[in-house]
Every structure is written in structure tokens, then in C-alpha cells.
Design a protein around this motif. Structure first.
Motif, PDB file in Angstrom:
ATOM      1  N   LEU A  75      -6.804 -95.318 -34.904  1.00 42.31           N
ATOM      2  CA  LEU A  75      -7.023 -96.764 -34.899  1.00 42.31           C
ATOM      3  C   LEU A  75      -7.792 -97.216 -33.667  1.00 42.31           C
ATOM      4  O   LEU A  75      -8.666 -98.086 -33.753  1.00 42.31           O
ATOM      5  CB  LEU A  75      -5.689 -97.503 -34.969  1.00 42.31           C
ATOM      6  N   SER A  76      -7.494 -96.630 -32.520  1.00 45.95           N
ATOM      7  CA  SER A  76      -8.224 -97.014 -31.313  1.00 45.95           C
ATOM      8  C   SER A  76      -9.681 -96.555 -31.388  1.00 45.95           C
ATOM      9  O   SER A  76     -10.580 -97.238 -30.883  1.00 45.95           O
ATOM     10  CB  SER A  76      -7.543 -96.454 -30.076  1.00 45.95           C
ATOM     11  N   GLY A 103     -11.148 -88.792 -40.486  1.00 43.77           N
ATOM     12  CA  GLY A 103      -9.920 -88.910 -39.698  1.00 43.77           C
ATOM     13  C   GLY A 103      -8.697 -89.140 -40.563  1.00 43.77           C
ATOM     14  O   GLY A 103      -7.628 -88.574 -40.318  1.00 43.77           O
ATOM     15  N   LEU A 104      -8.837 -89.958 -41.598  1.00 38.68           N
ATOM     16  CA  LEU A 104      -7.710 -90.210 -42.500  1.00 38.68           C
ATOM     17  C   LEU A 104      -7.342 -88.959 -43.283  1.00 38.68           C
ATOM     18  O   LEU A 104      -6.162 -88.676 -43.490  1.00 38.68           O
ATOM     19  CB  LEU A 104      -8.061 -91.349 -43.451  1.00 38.68           C
ATOM     20  N   SER A 105      -8.344 -88.183 -43.692  1.00 44.32           N
ATOM     21  CA  SER A 105      -8.032 -86.949 -44.426  1.00 44.32           C
ATOM     22  C   SER A 105      -7.336 -85.931 -43.524  1.00 44.32           C
ATOM     23  O   SER A 105      -6.416 -85.232 -43.955  1.00 44.32           O
ATOM     24  CB  SER A 105      -9.300 -86.354 -45.028  1.00 44.32           C
ATOM     25  N   VAL A 106      -7.748 -85.849 -42.255  1.00 46.24           N
ATOM     26  CA  VAL A 106      -7.068 -84.958 -41.309  1.00 46.24           C
ATOM     27  C   VAL A 106      -5.638 -85.440 -41.073  1.00 46.24           C
ATOM     28  O   VAL A 106      -4.702 -84.633 -41.003  1.00 46.24           O
ATOM     29  CB  VAL A 106      -7.862 -84.864 -39.992  1.00 46.24           C
ATOM     30  N   LEU A 107      -5.457 -86.749 -40.982  1.00 48.10           N
ATOM     31  CA  LEU A 107      -4.125 -87.306 -40.777  1.00 48.10           C
ATOM     32  C   LEU A 107      -3.212 -87.012 -41.965  1.00 48.10           C
ATOM     33  O   LEU A 107      -2.060 -86.602 -41.784  1.00 48.10           O
ATOM     34  CB  LEU A 107      -4.221 -88.810 -40.537  1.00 48.10           C
ATOM     35  N   VAL A 108      -3.713 -87.188 -43.173  1.00 48.89           N
ATOM     36  CA  VAL A 108      -2.901 -86.908 -44.365  1.00 48.89           C
ATOM     37  C   VAL A 108      -2.562 -85.430 -44.442  1.00 48.89           C
ATOM     38  O   VAL A 108      -1.425 -85.045 -44.758  1.00 48.89           O
ATOM     39  CB  VAL A 108      -3.642 -87.384 -45.635  1.00 48.89           C
ATOM     40  N   SER A 109      -3.523 -84.572 -44.141  1.00 47.16           N
ATOM     41  CA  SER A 109      -3.272 -83.133 -44.151  1.00 47.16           C
ATOM     42  C   SER A 109      -2.219 -82.749 -43.112  1.00 47.16           C
ATOM     43  O   SER A 109      -1.342 -81.916 -43.378  1.00 47.16           O
ATOM     44  CB  SER A 109      -4.578 -82.390 -43.892  1.00 47.16           C
ATOM     45  N   LEU A 110      -2.296 -83.361 -41.945  1.00 43.51           N
ATOM     46  CA  LEU A 110      -1.330 -83.077 -40.883  1.00 43.51           C
ATOM     47  C   LEU A 110       0.062 -83.543 -41.265  1.00 43.51           C
ATOM     48  O   LEU A 110       1.048 -82.818 -41.048  1.00 43.51           O
ATOM     49  CB  LEU A 110      -1.778 -83.745 -39.581  1.00 43.51           C
TER      50      LEU A 110
END
Length: 100
Positions: free
Chosen positions: A35-36, A76-83
Motif C-alpha cells: 500500500l505504501s 504485488g497482489l499476486s505475490v501477496l495472495v501466493s504468500l
């Protein structure tokens, strides 16, 4: 016409500084860091838009930068969901390089 240039550029600079400070202060959550980075990107977009609008340059530069910003957000959102799916949370402290 140049009266509005400096306040608009100032909003962009403030956005970049707020995004940078928030990015440096995020140590736990990857979502907060993403977000930042989006605030940082929007601040840069406002600065580019003010330069393009008030100087009369080619306006497609704004669209190209916005397209790159959207691609960065989607990645970034796809990396976040994967994590979150693999680890169960988005806390950076829970990441171990050998665990993944």
C-alpha cells in the motif's frame, strides 16, 4: 496557468514523501508495504501529470506510467495472495528462505 503548477507538484512531492516514510516504517506486514508503494506511485503520477499538463508535453506519458503502476500493483497482489496461501499470513517475520 503557472499558479497551479507549484501546489500540484507539492501534492505529488508530499505523496512521495509519505509513501517513502510509510515504506520505511513497514516491517511486519507485506500488505502495508504494498500500500505504501502504491501511495509512492500515485505521488509520482501526480508529479508527472502536473509536468505534462502545465508544460504541454505529450500526454501519453501519463497513461504509460499509469499502466506500469497497475501492472506493479497486480504483480504485488499476486505475490501477496501466493504468500498468504502458502504461509497463512502476510507477516514478513514469518518468512524463512529455506522454508518455501
Amino acid at each position: 496557468m503557472t499558479v497551479w503548477f507549484f501546489p500540484t507538484m507539492g501534492v505529488g512531492v508530499i505523496g512521495v514523501m509519505v509513501g517513502g516514510v510509510c515504506l520505511m516504517s513497514q516491517r511486519k506486514s507485506l500488505f502495508g508495504a504494498l500500500l505504501s508503494m502504491e501511495v509512492f506511485t500515485l505521488g509520482i503520477y501526480v508529479m508527472i501529470f502536473s509536468l505534462v499538463y502545465f508544460q504541454g508535453w505529450l500526454s501519453s506519458v501519463c497513461l504509460i506510467f499509469l499502466a506500469f503502476g497497475v501492472c506493479e500493483a497486480a504483480l504485488g497482489l499476486s505475490v501477496l495472495v501466493s504468500l498468504v496461501r502458502s504461509m497463512g499470513s502476510d507477516y514478513v517475520g514469518g518468512l524463512v528462505l529455506g522454508h518455501i
